[in-house]
Design a protein around this motif. Structure first.
Motif, mmCIF file in Angstrom:
data_model
loop_
_atom_site.group_PDB
_atom_site.id
_atom_site.type_symbol
_atom_site.label_atom_id
_atom_site.label_comp_id
_atom_site.label_asym_id
_atom_site.label_seq_id
_atom_site.Cartn_x
_atom_site.Cartn_y
_atom_site.Cartn_z
ATOM 1 N N PHE A 10 -47.041 -1.041 32.931
ATOM 2 C CA PHE A 10 -48.480 -0.750 33.022
ATOM 3 C C PHE A 10 -49.227 -1.846 32.602
ATOM 4 O O PHE A 10 -50.203 -2.470 33.219
ATOM 5 C CB PHE A 10 -48.727 0.480 32.313
ATOM 6 C CG PHE A 10 -47.914 1.794 32.604
ATOM 7 C CD1 PHE A 10 -47.870 2.167 34.012
ATOM 8 C CD2 PHE A 10 -47.430 2.463 31.806
ATOM 9 C CE1 PHE A 10 -47.149 3.364 34.491
ATOM 10 C CE2 PHE A 10 -46.744 3.476 31.937
ATOM 11 C CZ PHE A 10 -46.615 3.932 33.463
ATOM 12 N N ILE A 32 -61.432 -0.171 46.905
ATOM 13 C CA ILE A 32 -61.280 -0.788 45.375
ATOM 14 C C ILE A 32 -61.735 -2.201 45.655
ATOM 15 O O ILE A 32 -61.104 -2.664 46.434
ATOM 16 C CB ILE A 32 -60.097 -0.278 44.859
ATOM 17 C CG1 ILE A 32 -59.988 -0.643 43.315
ATOM 18 C CG2 ILE A 32 -58.808 -0.891 45.542
ATOM 19 C CD1 ILE A 32 -58.704 0.050 42.535
ATOM 20 N N ALA A 36 -60.645 -5.746 40.958
ATOM 21 C CA ALA A 36 -60.192 -4.652 39.801
ATOM 22 C C ALA A 36 -58.632 -5.212 39.695
ATOM 23 O O ALA A 36 -58.070 -5.816 40.215
ATOM 24 C CB ALA A 36 -60.078 -3.344 40.496
ATOM 25 N N ARG A 39 -53.372 -2.297 37.662
ATOM 26 C CA ARG A 39 -53.292 -1.066 36.827
ATOM 27 C C ARG A 39 -54.168 -0.138 37.330
ATOM 28 O O ARG A 39 -54.084 1.174 37.586
ATOM 29 C CB ARG A 39 -53.224 -1.411 35.658
ATOM 30 C CG ARG A 39 -52.900 -0.077 34.757
ATOM 31 C CD ARG A 39 -53.166 -0.427 33.319
ATOM 32 N NE ARG A 39 -53.108 0.848 32.345
ATOM 33 C CZ ARG A 39 -52.507 1.095 31.394
ATOM 34 N NH1 ARG A 39 -51.925 0.242 30.884
ATOM 35 N NH2 ARG A 39 -52.850 2.093 30.749
ATOM 36 N N ASP A 40 -55.559 -0.555 37.296
ATOM 37 C CA ASP A 40 -56.518 0.425 37.964
ATOM 38 C C ASP A 40 -56.203 0.869 39.184
ATOM 39 O O ASP A 40 -56.609 2.239 39.478
ATOM 40 C CB ASP A 40 -57.953 -0.480 37.950
ATOM 41 C CG ASP A 40 -58.513 -0.819 36.651
ATOM 42 O OD1 ASP A 40 -58.312 0.292 35.570
ATOM 43 O OD2 ASP A 40 -59.392 -1.623 36.386
ATOM 44 N N LEU A 42 -53.487 1.555 40.567
ATOM 45 C CA LEU A 42 -52.326 2.291 40.687
ATOM 46 C C LEU A 42 -52.955 3.809 40.110
ATOM 47 O O LEU A 42 -52.216 4.829 40.564
ATOM 48 C CB LEU A 42 -51.237 1.771 39.718
ATOM 49 C CG LEU A 42 -49.840 2.924 39.653
ATOM 50 C CD1 LEU A 42 -49.452 3.173 40.862
ATOM 51 C CD2 LEU A 42 -49.004 2.514 38.614
ATOM 52 N N ALA A 43 -53.501 3.492 38.908
ATOM 53 C CA ALA A 43 -54.134 4.920 38.324
ATOM 54 C C ALA A 43 -54.859 5.587 39.423
ATOM 55 O O ALA A 43 -54.954 6.809 39.618
ATOM 56 C CB ALA A 43 -55.054 4.366 37.116
ATOM 57 N N GLU A 44 -55.937 4.839 40.348
ATOM 58 C CA GLU A 44 -56.805 5.564 41.274
ATOM 59 C C GLU A 44 -55.770 6.082 42.400
ATOM 60 O O GLU A 44 -56.022 7.216 42.823
ATOM 61 C CB GLU A 44 -57.464 4.580 41.890
ATOM 62 C CG GLU A 44 -58.492 5.008 42.807
ATOM 63 C CD GLU A 44 -59.376 6.249 42.309
ATOM 64 O OE1 GLU A 44 -59.887 6.034 41.164
ATOM 65 O OE2 GLU A 44 -59.867 7.146 42.874
ATOM 66 N N LEU A 46 -52.852 7.328 42.022
ATOM 67 C CA LEU A 46 -52.048 8.620 41.626
ATOM 68 C C LEU A 46 -52.914 9.483 41.460
ATOM 69 O O LEU A 46 -52.565 10.717 41.826
ATOM 70 C CB LEU A 46 -51.267 8.029 40.267
ATOM 71 C CG LEU A 46 -50.046 6.980 40.242
ATOM 72 C CD1 LEU A 46 -49.615 6.916 38.613
ATOM 73 C CD2 LEU A 46 -49.025 7.320 41.046
ATOM 74 N N ALA B 5 -60.338 6.156 37.747
ATOM 75 C CA ALA B 5 -59.191 6.983 37.126
ATOM 76 C C ALA B 5 -58.564 6.499 35.949
ATOM 77 O O ALA B 5 -58.184 7.305 34.971
ATOM 78 C CB ALA B 5 -58.155 7.057 38.298
ATOM 79 N N PRO B 9 -54.342 9.733 35.074
ATOM 80 C CA PRO B 9 -52.991 10.069 35.620
ATOM 81 C C PRO B 9 -51.689 9.868 34.573
ATOM 82 O O PRO B 9 -50.994 10.625 34.402
ATOM 83 C CB PRO B 9 -52.720 9.058 37.008
ATOM 84 C CG PRO B 9 -53.662 8.187 36.875
ATOM 85 C CD PRO B 9 -54.734 8.615 35.994
#
Lengths: 79, 79
Positions: A10, A32, A36, A39-40, A42-44, A46, B5, B9
């Motif tokens: 991460f 997006i 960005a 990591r942001d 991937l978070a979004e 997921l 996000a 997650p």
């Protein structure tokens, strides 16, 4: 026991920008920004349960898309 | 802009244990304990570049495997 990677993948993704992980193609939903972090993104991805997100630049121009599959590959330990 | 996000997650995965995300089947490599968190498992999978890891219980007994694909689904916003 195998619990060692912890934050490393991460953290690696947090060093890269979405613009450097852009793939050709389009995706549904809100874009997006290219500046960005990966990591942001991937978070979004997921959290939203989507396999891909559109990416736009600061002027709102479409740059392509970012995918779970692509980010998963980028999160691996550098060889 | 779509950068909201953030940790959600990953935090969600940190609340679940690997034993609750076990799938049938086997996988190559060192096993992850069933009492590790799903976040630890995702980190290990990403860092190692593998699609699946074997899971074992505290006695070393094989429980099955945990996969990137399965954890990605579990990291989505609860509906």
């Amino acid at each position: 026991t195998l619990v060692g990677a912890s934050e490393r993948p991460f953290r690696l993704l947090s060093l890269g920008h979405v613009r450097d992980a852009v793939e050709p193609g389009s995706a549904e939903g809100e874009a997006i920004p290219g500046d960005a972090t990966q990591r942001d993104a991937l978070a979004e991805l997921l959290w939203s349960g989507r396999p891909a997100l559109p990416v736009k630049d600061a002027d709102g121009k479409a740059l392509g898309r970012v995918t779970v599959e692509g980010l998963v590959k980028r999160a691996a330990r550098p060889q």
